[in-house]
Design a protein around this motif. Sequence first.
Motif, PDB file in Angstrom:
ATOM      1  N   ALA A 217       0.982  -1.300  -0.144  1.00  0.00           N
ATOM      2  CA  ALA A 217      -0.164  -0.202  -0.121  1.00  0.00           C
ATOM      3  C   ALA A 217       0.820   1.501   0.102  1.00  0.00           C
ATOM      4  O   ALA A 217       0.451   2.329  -0.267  1.00  0.00           O
ATOM      5  CB  ALA A 217      -0.834  -0.086   1.176  1.00  0.00           C
ATOM      6  N   LYS A 218       2.056   1.139   0.359  1.00  0.00           N
ATOM      7  CA  LYS A 218       3.048   2.254   0.649  1.00  0.00           C
ATOM      8  C   LYS A 218       3.660   2.582  -1.152  1.00  0.00           C
ATOM      9  O   LYS A 218       4.347   3.564  -1.212  1.00  0.00           O
ATOM     10  CB  LYS A 218       4.111   2.018   1.558  1.00  0.00           C
ATOM     11  CG  LYS A 218       3.483   2.157   2.852  1.00  0.00           C
ATOM     12  CD  LYS A 218       4.496   1.756   3.942  1.00  0.00           C
ATOM     13  CE  LYS A 218       4.173   1.781   5.198  1.00  0.00           C
ATOM     14  NZ  LYS A 218       5.308   1.303   6.227  1.00  0.00           N
ATOM     15  N   PRO A 220       3.473   3.894  -4.856  1.00  0.00           N
ATOM     16  CA  PRO A 220       2.645   4.642  -5.530  1.00  0.00           C
ATOM     17  C   PRO A 220       2.284   4.048  -6.775  1.00  0.00           C
ATOM     18  O   PRO A 220       1.156   4.327  -6.860  1.00  0.00           O
ATOM     19  CB  PRO A 220       3.844   5.655  -5.913  1.00  0.00           C
ATOM     20  CG  PRO A 220       4.916   5.867  -4.997  1.00  0.00           C
ATOM     21  CD  PRO A 220       5.206   4.292  -4.535  1.00  0.00           C
ATOM     22  N   THR A 222       1.130   1.251  -6.796  1.00  0.00           N
ATOM     23  CA  THR A 222      -0.213   0.604  -6.337  1.00  0.00           C
ATOM     24  C   THR A 222      -1.580   1.328  -6.325  1.00  0.00           C
ATOM     25  O   THR A 222      -2.533   0.853  -6.900  1.00  0.00           O
ATOM     26  CB  THR A 222      -0.186  -0.047  -4.695  1.00  0.00           C
ATOM     27  OG1 THR A 222       1.037  -0.792  -4.662  1.00  0.00           O
ATOM     28  CG2 THR A 222      -1.296  -0.608  -4.243  1.00  0.00           C
ATOM     29  N   TRP A 223      -1.336   2.545  -5.874  1.00  0.00           N
ATOM     30  CA  TRP A 223      -2.575   3.317  -5.824  1.00  0.00           C
ATOM     31  C   TRP A 223      -2.731   4.182  -7.322  1.00  0.00           C
ATOM     32  O   TRP A 223      -4.030   4.168  -7.753  1.00  0.00           O
ATOM     33  CB  TRP A 223      -2.630   4.502  -4.823  1.00  0.00           C
ATOM     34  CG  TRP A 223      -2.495   3.892  -3.417  1.00  0.00           C
ATOM     35  CD1 TRP A 223      -1.382   3.568  -2.775  1.00  0.00           C
ATOM     36  CD2 TRP A 223      -3.654   3.034  -2.962  1.00  0.00           C
ATOM     37  NE1 TRP A 223      -1.776   2.989  -1.545  1.00  0.00           N
ATOM     38  CE2 TRP A 223      -3.051   2.393  -1.685  1.00  0.00           C
ATOM     39  CE3 TRP A 223      -4.911   2.663  -3.422  1.00  0.00           C
ATOM     40  CZ2 TRP A 223      -3.646   1.755  -0.893  1.00  0.00           C
ATOM     41  CZ3 TRP A 223      -5.531   2.046  -2.480  1.00  0.00           C
ATOM     42  CH2 TRP A 223      -4.971   1.532  -1.237  1.00  0.00           C
ATOM     43  N   SER A 224      -1.739   4.227  -8.022  1.00  0.00           N
ATOM     44  CA  SER A 224      -2.149   4.681  -9.312  1.00  0.00           C
ATOM     45  C   SER A 224      -2.720   3.800 -10.443  1.00  0.00           C
ATOM     46  O   SER A 224      -3.688   4.267 -10.948  1.00  0.00           O
ATOM     47  CB  SER A 224      -0.614   5.117 -10.170  1.00  0.00           C
ATOM     48  OG  SER A 224       0.053   6.173  -9.421  1.00  0.00           O
ATOM     49  N   ALA A 226      -4.534   1.140  -9.208  1.00  0.00           N
ATOM     50  CA  ALA A 226      -5.607   0.988  -8.537  1.00  0.00           C
ATOM     51  C   ALA A 226      -6.950   1.914  -9.149  1.00  0.00           C
ATOM     52  O   ALA A 226      -7.777   1.419  -9.568  1.00  0.00           O
ATOM     53  CB  ALA A 226      -5.721   0.954  -7.103  1.00  0.00           C
ATOM     54  N   PHE A 227      -6.497   3.054  -9.502  1.00  0.00           N
ATOM     55  CA  PHE A 227      -7.453   4.088  -9.815  1.00  0.00           C
ATOM     56  C   PHE A 227      -7.733   3.791 -11.114  1.00  0.00           C
ATOM     57  O   PHE A 227      -8.990   3.701 -11.674  1.00  0.00           O
ATOM     58  CB  PHE A 227      -6.975   5.520  -9.577  1.00  0.00           C
ATOM     59  CG  PHE A 227      -7.849   6.531 -10.367  1.00  0.00           C
ATOM     60  CD1 PHE A 227      -9.129   6.613 -10.082  1.00  0.00           C
ATOM     61  CD2 PHE A 227      -7.457   7.187 -11.475  1.00  0.00           C
ATOM     62  CE1 PHE A 227      -9.976   7.453 -10.855  1.00  0.00           C
ATOM     63  CE2 PHE A 227      -8.001   8.093 -12.229  1.00  0.00           C
ATOM     64  CZ  PHE A 227      -9.199   8.217 -12.215  1.00  0.00           C
ATOM     65  N   VAL A 347       0.250  -6.194  -4.598  1.00  0.00           N
ATOM     66  CA  VAL A 347      -0.397  -5.115  -5.344  1.00  0.00           C
ATOM     67  C   VAL A 347      -1.397  -5.637  -6.299  1.00  0.00           C
ATOM     68  O   VAL A 347      -2.400  -4.737  -6.348  1.00  0.00           O
ATOM     69  CB  VAL A 347       0.799  -4.801  -6.211  1.00  0.00           C
ATOM     70  CG1 VAL A 347       0.612  -3.704  -7.261  1.00  0.00           C
ATOM     71  CG2 VAL A 347       2.075  -4.235  -5.326  1.00  0.00           C
ATOM     72  N   ILE A 350      -4.590  -5.622  -4.259  1.00  0.00           N
ATOM     73  CA  ILE A 350      -5.179  -4.283  -4.219  1.00  0.00           C
ATOM     74  C   ILE A 350      -5.785  -3.506  -5.401  1.00  0.00           C
ATOM     75  O   ILE A 350      -6.749  -3.273  -5.174  1.00  0.00           O
ATOM     76  CB  ILE A 350      -4.095  -3.381  -3.446  1.00  0.00           C
ATOM     77  CG1 ILE A 350      -3.787  -3.901  -1.940  1.00  0.00           C
ATOM     78  CG2 ILE A 350      -4.707  -1.854  -3.070  1.00  0.00           C
ATOM     79  CD1 ILE A 350      -2.509  -3.271  -1.380  1.00  0.00           C
ATOM     80  N   VAL A 351      -5.054  -3.824  -6.467  1.00  0.00           N
ATOM     81  CA  VAL A 351      -5.443  -3.244  -7.739  1.00  0.00           C
ATOM     82  C   VAL A 351      -6.672  -3.905  -8.020  1.00  0.00           C
ATOM     83  O   VAL A 351      -7.699  -3.437  -8.645  1.00  0.00           O
ATOM     84  CB  VAL A 351      -4.291  -3.342  -8.772  1.00  0.00           C
ATOM     85  CG1 VAL A 351      -4.958  -2.697 -10.163  1.00  0.00           C
ATOM     86  CG2 VAL A 351      -3.019  -2.400  -8.259  1.00  0.00           C
ATOM     87  N   ALA A 354      -9.610  -2.608  -6.318  1.00  0.00           N
ATOM     88  CA  ALA A 354     -10.064  -1.715  -6.746  1.00  0.00           C
ATOM     89  C   ALA A 354     -11.099  -1.597  -8.140  1.00  0.00           C
ATOM     90  O   ALA A 354     -11.950  -1.136  -8.361  1.00  0.00           O
ATOM     91  CB  ALA A 354      -8.890  -0.586  -7.201  1.00  0.00           C
TER      92      ALA A 354
END
Length: 409
Positions: A217-218, A220, A222-224, A226-227, A347, A350-351, A354
């Motif tokens: 989760a830390k 970057p 991962t969240w890029s 995921a969106f 990763v 999480i992705v 999402a």
Amino acid sequence: MSETAAASTPSASLRSGQARNLALATLAFAISFWAWNMIAPLGVRYTEAMDLSSGQKSLLVAIPVLVGSLGRIVTGALTDRFGGRLMFTILMLATAPFVLLVAFAGNRDSYGLMLLFGFFLGIGGTTFAVGIPFVNAWFEAPRRGFATGVFGAGMGGTALSAFFTPRFVKWFGYEATHVIIAAALVAIAFLVWSAMRDSPAWVPNHDPVVPKLAAAAKLPVTWSMAFLYAVAFGGFVAFSTYLPTYLKDVYEFDLTGAGTRTAGFAIAAVICRPIGGVLSDRIGPRVVAATSFAGAAVMAVVVALQPQPEWPAGLSFVLMAAFLGLGTGGVFAWVAATAPKERVGSVAGIVGAAGGLGGFFPPLVMGATYNEADHSYTIGLTLLCITAIVALAYTLFGIRKREPAAAGG
């Protein structure tokens, strides 16, 4: 030079097992997704039998997506530790009883039980986060876009469900249809256990699950990703689950007719997913993802104009599916290229979660914004267009980290 060549050349053991294990993973993913999508193709039946409102039927078809999404976070991390062979087997065996329980609830016309068992039916959707690290370990870096794209084509299980589930009910009966799918899950689980093997390049990660997820989760990336995946795959899931209802409301197709056309939509996305992966290997995933979101934004406007059946409307939905399919392949090729090797499962979980959640909310929005007087979903499709434009801008300008060079580039 020799060290680089050795690092990029697959061993003989990898080569010998790639095709078989990729095929088995794709098959397991497809049948799991069929089970995961068992409720949506029969949504019209449930709506009439239980006299459901627009909001209630939207929640019914969306509820399996919830566990299928959030559960990927855990299954991805567990795959890093226990391997794809064991995880595929367990998850398919765990899904089978809930397929039967959904049939039990449907026979009783119990909306509450349908929601409960549909929630746990979502276990079938978590296999996606198992397959990505499993396949990733079997293939060398220049071919991972291809491999994850081919595996991702297993989302065609939604097409199989949309096309065959209503027909199975007609041919064999409602209860027998669910028994057939449950039996198929069990049979393929045993096939996977006996014939599938984890990659010799895979090394179990024994870090505790919670810290491992926290580490992923830390990152970057991962969240890029995921969106972006929430928009691309979420759009595909939302259409796949809600399209039978949409086609009935807007175009007045019956259960079988809507299911056939939904299957066509899913097939188009399935075909384009590996294409998106292959193109990502060659021209880079950023270009593929940007093309996907731009195309989806345009097609959302076209679909909102309610083109006439059969060919104008059909072509519009197929093009929408094609763009979303390219995006799903492109985004996960990006994950495979940029996520640390030891964190791919976490990763991917999480992705993938999402992406599933991206498919959970749109059906609820579509149901809430449906204009019954005009038989129109214009508001929901407008929101999709806006979301795709935001994803396009983020793809082009929001992700600054340099991508790895494309294969052969």
